[in-house]
Scaffold this motif. Structure first.
Motif, PDB file in Angstrom:
ATOM      1  N   ASP A 145       0.841  -1.193   0.000  1.00 41.01           N
ATOM      2  CA  ASP A 145       0.000   0.000   0.000  1.00 41.01           C
ATOM      3  C   ASP A 145       0.877   1.243   0.000  1.00 41.01           C
ATOM      4  O   ASP A 145       2.101   1.157  -0.039  1.00 41.01           O
ATOM      5  CB  ASP A 145      -0.944  -0.004   1.215  1.00 41.01           C
ATOM      6  CG  ASP A 145      -0.183  -0.174   2.515  1.00 41.01           C
ATOM      7  OD1 ASP A 145       0.703   0.660   2.780  1.00 41.01           O
ATOM      8  OD2 ASP A 145      -0.461  -1.127   3.265  1.00 41.01           O
ATOM      9  N   GLY A 146       0.240   2.386   0.051  1.00 40.23           N
ATOM     10  CA  GLY A 146       0.962   3.647  -0.067  1.00 40.23           C
ATOM     11  C   GLY A 146       1.997   3.880   1.009  1.00 40.23           C
ATOM     12  O   GLY A 146       2.929   4.667   0.817  1.00 40.23           O
ATOM     13  N   GLN A 180       3.358  -2.297 -12.926  1.00 40.72           N
ATOM     14  CA  GLN A 180       2.398  -2.155 -11.830  1.00 40.72           C
ATOM     15  C   GLN A 180       2.979  -1.343 -10.670  1.00 40.72           C
ATOM     16  O   GLN A 180       2.251  -0.612  -9.980  1.00 40.72           O
ATOM     17  CB  GLN A 180       1.951  -3.529 -11.343  1.00 40.72           C
ATOM     18  CG  GLN A 180       3.074  -4.425 -10.850  1.00 40.72           C
ATOM     19  CD  GLN A 180       2.607  -5.834 -10.587  1.00 40.72           C
ATOM     20  OE1 GLN A 180       1.410  -6.090 -10.512  1.00 40.72           O
ATOM     21  NE2 GLN A 180       3.535  -6.758 -10.452  1.00 40.72           N
ATOM     22  N   TYR A 181       4.296  -1.435 -10.449  1.00 41.83           N
ATOM     23  CA  TYR A 181       4.896  -0.658  -9.377  1.00 41.83           C
ATOM     24  C   TYR A 181       5.150   0.788  -9.789  1.00 41.83           C
ATOM     25  O   TYR A 181       5.137   1.684  -8.939  1.00 41.83           O
ATOM     26  CB  TYR A 181       6.165  -1.348  -8.874  1.00 41.83           C
ATOM     27  CG  TYR A 181       5.816  -2.599  -8.102  1.00 41.83           C
ATOM     28  CD1 TYR A 181       5.220  -2.513  -6.852  1.00 41.83           C
ATOM     29  CD2 TYR A 181       6.020  -3.859  -8.638  1.00 41.83           C
ATOM     30  CE1 TYR A 181       4.860  -3.644  -6.144  1.00 41.83           C
ATOM     31  CE2 TYR A 181       5.662  -5.007  -7.944  1.00 41.83           C
ATOM     32  CZ  TYR A 181       5.083  -4.888  -6.702  1.00 41.83           C
ATOM     33  OH  TYR A 181       4.708  -6.012  -6.006  1.00 41.83           O
ATOM     34  N   ALA A 227       2.984   2.321 -11.512  1.00 40.88           N
ATOM     35  CA  ALA A 227       1.640   2.854 -11.268  1.00 40.88           C
ATOM     36  C   ALA A 227       1.426   3.108  -9.776  1.00 40.88           C
ATOM     37  O   ALA A 227       0.829   4.117  -9.385  1.00 40.88           O
ATOM     38  CB  ALA A 227       0.590   1.883 -11.800  1.00 40.88           C
ATOM     39  N   LEU A 228       1.909   2.202  -8.916  1.00 35.83           N
ATOM     40  CA  LEU A 228       1.762   2.377  -7.473  1.00 35.83           C
ATOM     41  C   LEU A 228       2.469   3.633  -7.003  1.00 35.83           C
ATOM     42  O   LEU A 228       1.918   4.410  -6.205  1.00 35.83           O
ATOM     43  CB  LEU A 228       2.322   1.156  -6.741  1.00 35.83           C
ATOM     44  CG  LEU A 228       2.322   1.251  -5.208  1.00 35.83           C
ATOM     45  CD1 LEU A 228       0.908   1.173  -4.670  1.00 35.83           C
ATOM     46  CD2 LEU A 228       3.195   0.170  -4.591  1.00 35.83           C
ATOM     47  N   ARG A 262       3.206   6.287  -8.789  1.00 37.30           N
ATOM     48  CA  ARG A 262       2.513   7.469  -9.306  1.00 37.30           C
ATOM     49  C   ARG A 262       1.252   7.764  -8.500  1.00 37.30           C
ATOM     50  O   ARG A 262       0.878   8.927  -8.328  1.00 37.30           O
ATOM     51  CB  ARG A 262       2.132   7.259 -10.773  1.00 37.30           C
ATOM     52  CG  ARG A 262       3.307   7.361 -11.733  1.00 37.30           C
ATOM     53  CD  ARG A 262       2.815   7.511 -13.162  1.00 37.30           C
ATOM     54  NE  ARG A 262       1.976   6.403 -13.586  1.00 37.30           N
ATOM     55  CZ  ARG A 262       2.427   5.294 -14.148  1.00 37.30           C
ATOM     56  NH1 ARG A 262       3.721   5.139 -14.357  1.00 37.30           N
ATOM     57  NH2 ARG A 262       1.596   4.338 -14.514  1.00 37.30           N
ATOM     58  N   ARG A 263       0.586   6.714  -8.002  1.00 36.50           N
ATOM     59  CA  ARG A 263      -0.642   6.921  -7.225  1.00 36.50           C
ATOM     60  C   ARG A 263      -0.358   7.500  -5.848  1.00 36.50           C
ATOM     61  O   ARG A 263      -1.278   7.949  -5.156  1.00 36.50           O
ATOM     62  CB  ARG A 263      -1.402   5.600  -7.055  1.00 36.50           C
ATOM     63  CG  ARG A 263      -2.071   5.088  -8.308  1.00 36.50           C
ATOM     64  CD  ARG A 263      -3.118   4.035  -7.971  1.00 36.50           C
ATOM     65  NE  ARG A 263      -2.567   2.929  -7.216  1.00 36.50           N
ATOM     66  CZ  ARG A 263      -2.074   1.823  -7.767  1.00 36.50           C
ATOM     67  NH1 ARG A 263      -2.048   1.704  -9.082  1.00 36.50           N
ATOM     68  NH2 ARG A 263      -1.605   0.845  -7.008  1.00 36.50           N
ATOM     69  N   ASN A 264       0.894   7.482  -5.436  1.00 33.09           N
ATOM     70  CA  ASN A 264       1.251   7.970  -4.105  1.00 33.09           C
ATOM     71  C   ASN A 264       2.355   9.016  -4.233  1.00 33.09           C
ATOM     72  O   ASN A 264       3.533   8.731  -4.007  1.00 33.09           O
ATOM     73  CB  ASN A 264       1.723   6.807  -3.228  1.00 33.09           C
ATOM     74  CG  ASN A 264       0.613   5.837  -2.908  1.00 33.09           C
ATOM     75  OD1 ASN A 264      -0.125   6.010  -1.949  1.00 33.09           O
ATOM     76  ND2 ASN A 264       0.479   4.800  -3.728  1.00 33.09           N
ATOM     77  N   PRO A 265       1.972  10.234  -4.628  1.00 33.25           N
ATOM     78  CA  PRO A 265       2.973  11.289  -4.822  1.00 33.25           C
ATOM     79  C   PRO A 265       3.705  11.604  -3.533  1.00 33.25           C
ATOM     80  O   PRO A 265       3.168  11.455  -2.433  1.00 33.25           O
ATOM     81  CB  PRO A 265       2.129  12.488  -5.297  1.00 33.25           C
ATOM     82  CG  PRO A 265       0.748  12.202  -4.811  1.00 33.25           C
ATOM     83  CD  PRO A 265       0.598  10.719  -4.850  1.00 33.25           C
ATOM     84  N   GLN A 286      -6.553   9.829   3.453  1.00 27.34           N
ATOM     85  CA  GLN A 286      -5.403   8.935   3.409  1.00 27.34           C
ATOM     86  C   GLN A 286      -4.658   8.987   4.739  1.00 27.34           C
ATOM     87  O   GLN A 286      -4.462  10.050   5.329  1.00 27.34           O
ATOM     88  CB  GLN A 286      -4.453   9.336   2.272  1.00 27.34           C
ATOM     89  CG  GLN A 286      -5.079   9.310   0.895  1.00 27.34           C
ATOM     90  CD  GLN A 286      -5.455   7.902   0.479  1.00 27.34           C
ATOM     91  OE1 GLN A 286      -4.703   6.955   0.680  1.00 27.34           O
ATOM     92  NE2 GLN A 286      -6.626   7.752  -0.105  1.00 27.34           N
TER      93      GLN A 286
END
Length: 387
Positions: free
Chosen positions: A96-97, A235-236, A238-239, A241-244, A375
């Motif tokens: 997770d983030g 996929q990582y 993307a992970l 990028r989803r958690n700046p 978050q």
């Protein structure tokens, strides 16, 4: 994600427990229509008999397609083109983030190794699972005792250096990969080896720097390992990028300490729960404090929830309104007593409850959480006297 605690339900990321093919159809064997030799409507002609090749080939042309169709219909033959199953151990769902800051920190001063590559490397090694039966390789990064002695540190600040602590393991593998990246970069600069630094780094991990140097590129024994890690990269990426990256709390959002002394007994991040044994995100920070010690509101706000929950015990959630257009909330759990009620307005330092050990807890402490825009955040960075 709904506001945790607003209805007394625990979020899935908290620090507590969460409590053959069908047989082929049968049928008659393939048969050929009978020919009535007594039919004399047409004058009989003298024919030459079938050649031996015809006797062999013709039945085969009829039977082989028939068998193929039969197998396809009964599940015995898959006529669809093969599909690429992708990485069989891919485990991004286990991440997770909260891991992303560790991945960034571990690769911050490293050329050729990105946070996503480090994550993909760990995925290839363990699928992010600390469940190995091997006594010689431990944790999500599968460190040996000798390897941990070289690369392990107490990076998460919990008082121990362990390959089973996710933060410690991520940082240790990052140090090892970055050291390998530095060595292969030097070889490449001298013209001794050719290739992508990331590929050469992974190859050096799998086969050793000497083998990379000898081959002058990714050596054959390491090619499968490198390819498997690289498959996991998208996929990582993307992970991450989803958690700046967050440089700190929102402007003007520093919080007052919820207890007098901030003694951290369990930090924010991935951990193995002491009661359930489940490894997951510890969504807040635990402050050790004596039974009955005062717990206070960290900022002005409105009590969104105050009541008993099965896992958190007595819990208070305070809504502090929006800051920079994003909602800020804090939570206070395992309290022995509540001193506020739902809907009540509070100011910074207002008593909200007393330290306790209600719910799933091993002893008196305050589990304190910060949520910004829904978050979970590391609370230490938000505390005026604790960050």
């Amino acid at each position: 994600m709904g506001r945790p605690g607003a209805t007394g339900h625990e979020p899935t990321g908290d620090d507590t427990a969460e409590p053959g093919p069908k047989p082929p159809a049968t049928g008659s064997a393939n048969t050929f229509p009978a020919v009535d030799a007594s039919d004399s409507r047409t004058p009989p002609r003298r024919r030459r008999g079938p050649r031996p090749v015809t006797l062999i080939v013709l039945p085969s042309l009829v039977i082989v397609p028939g068998v193929a169709i039969f197998l396809a219909l009964t599940g015995g033959l898959d006529l669809a083109p093969p599909q690429d199953p992708g990485p069989s151990q891919s485990a991004v769902s286990n991440v997770d983030g909260s891991y992303v800051p560790w991945l960034r920190r571990a690769t911050a001063d490293c050329t050729g190794v990105t946070p996503a590559l480090l994550a993909a490397h760990i995925d290839q090694l363990s699928g992010w699972q600390d469940n190995t039966a091997s006594l010689s390789e431990q944790g999500i990064a599968r460190f040996t005792d000798a390897g941990w002695k070289s690369w392990g540190r107490d990076d998460d600040g919990n008082g121990s250096s362990s390959p089973r602590d996710a933060g410690d393991a991520i940082m240790a593998l990052g140090r090892q990969d970055c050291s390998l990246a530095e060595k292969v970069t030097a070889l490449r600069t001298k013209g001794t080896v050719n290739g992508d630094v990331a590929d050469l780094t992974l190859a050096a991990y799998a086969a050793g720097v000497d083998q990379v140097k000898k081959a002058g590129k990714v050596p054959a024994p390491a090619r499968t390992f490198v390819a498997d890690v690289k498959k996991r990269l998208p996929q990582y990426d993307a992970l991450v990028r989803r958690n700046p990256e967050q440089n700190g709390p929102a402007s003007g959002a520093l919080l007052a300490p919820p207890v007098t002394t901030l003694t951290v007994t369990s930090s924010y991040g991935s951990r193995t729960h002491p009661l359930t044994g489940v490894t997951k995100l510890h969504t807040g920070v635990d402050f050790g404090a004596p039974q009955g010690a005062q717990v206070s509101a960290a900022r002005d706000g409105r009590v969104e929830f105050a009541g008993m929950t099965s896992a958190y015990g007595n819990r208070v959630v305070i809504d502090h309104g929006t800051i920079d257009g994003k909602r800020l909330e804090t939570t206070y759990s395992h309290l022995s007593a509540l001193q506020v009620t739902t809907g009540q307005s509070v100011t910074t330092g207002h008593p909200v409850g007393l330290v306790g050990s209600t719910g799933l807890s091993t002893g008196p402490h305050l589990h304190f959480e910060v949520l910004f825009d829904g978050q979970y955040m590391d609370p230490i960075a938000w505390l005026a006297n604790g960050g």
